[in-house]
Design a protein around this motif. Structure first.
Motif, PDB file in Angstrom:
ATOM      1  N   ASN A  74       1.996  -1.071  -4.765  1.00  0.00           N
ATOM      2  CA  ASN A  74       2.257   0.218  -3.832  1.00  0.00           C
ATOM      3  C   ASN A  74       1.734  -0.186  -2.517  1.00  0.00           C
ATOM      4  O   ASN A  74       1.966   0.913  -1.519  1.00  0.00           O
ATOM      5  CB  ASN A  74       1.120   1.365  -4.263  1.00  0.00           C
ATOM      6  N   ASP A  75       1.304  -1.085  -1.935  1.00  0.00           N
ATOM      7  CA  ASP A  75       1.127  -1.398  -0.634  1.00  0.00           C
ATOM      8  C   ASP A  75       1.810  -2.846  -0.494  1.00  0.00           C
ATOM      9  O   ASP A  75       1.202  -3.866   0.262  1.00  0.00           O
ATOM     10  CB  ASP A  75      -0.447  -1.647  -0.350  1.00  0.00           C
ATOM     11  N   MET A  76       2.852  -2.939  -0.753  1.00  0.00           N
ATOM     12  CA  MET A  76       3.684  -4.253  -0.380  1.00  0.00           C
ATOM     13  C   MET A  76       3.850  -4.551   1.404  1.00  0.00           C
ATOM     14  O   MET A  76       3.574  -5.730   1.499  1.00  0.00           O
ATOM     15  CB  MET A  76       5.153  -4.334  -0.789  1.00  0.00           C
ATOM     16  N   GLU A  77       4.065  -3.589   2.017  1.00  0.00           N
ATOM     17  CA  GLU A  77       4.212  -3.760   3.267  1.00  0.00           C
ATOM     18  C   GLU A  77       2.731  -4.359   3.895  1.00  0.00           C
ATOM     19  O   GLU A  77       2.581  -5.069   4.968  1.00  0.00           O
ATOM     20  CB  GLU A  77       4.543  -2.479   3.931  1.00  0.00           C
ATOM     21  N   ALA A  78       1.715  -3.832   3.738  1.00  0.00           N
ATOM     22  CA  ALA A  78       0.436  -4.421   4.037  1.00  0.00           C
ATOM     23  C   ALA A  78      -0.071  -5.688   3.301  1.00  0.00           C
ATOM     24  O   ALA A  78      -0.896  -6.328   3.940  1.00  0.00           O
ATOM     25  CB  ALA A  78      -0.899  -3.194   3.521  1.00  0.00           C
ATOM     26  N   THR A  79       0.522  -6.257   2.241  1.00  0.00           N
ATOM     27  CA  THR A  79       0.275  -7.623   2.161  1.00  0.00           C
ATOM     28  C   THR A  79       1.350  -8.484   2.461  1.00  0.00           C
ATOM     29  O   THR A  79       1.244  -9.655   2.181  1.00  0.00           O
ATOM     30  CB  THR A  79       0.324  -7.339   0.317  1.00  0.00           C
TER      31      THR A  79
END
Length: 79
Positions: A74-79
């Protein structure tokens, strides 16, 4: 819901591939996977643990991050 926690009852460290497999087997009996799946906190914690390992050329140490997930991040962009 807690997104970052050690799954091995013996602490943060295991010895060798057998230790990794044992920790994986033990966690499967205690952990229920559910969303949302956030990798950011997990990667930050693993980075801090690896950086604190106080390694040198003479005293090498490996850090392995084993991620168990249901497949949705759910936080692919942040990782």
């Amino acid at each position: 819901v807690q997104h970052c926690f050690p799954v091995y009852g013996g602490g943060l460290e295991v010895q060798g591939v057998d230790g990794i497999l044992q920790a994986y087997h033990e966690c499967l009996t205690r952990v229920n996977l559910s969303g949302p799946t956030l990798f950011g906190p997990l990667i930050a914690a693993a980075t801090s643990i690896a950086a604190a390992a106080n390694c040198s050329q003479a005293r090498q140490k490996y850090t392995v991050l084993l991620v168990l997930t249901d497949g949705e991040i759910n936080d692919m962009e942040a990782t």
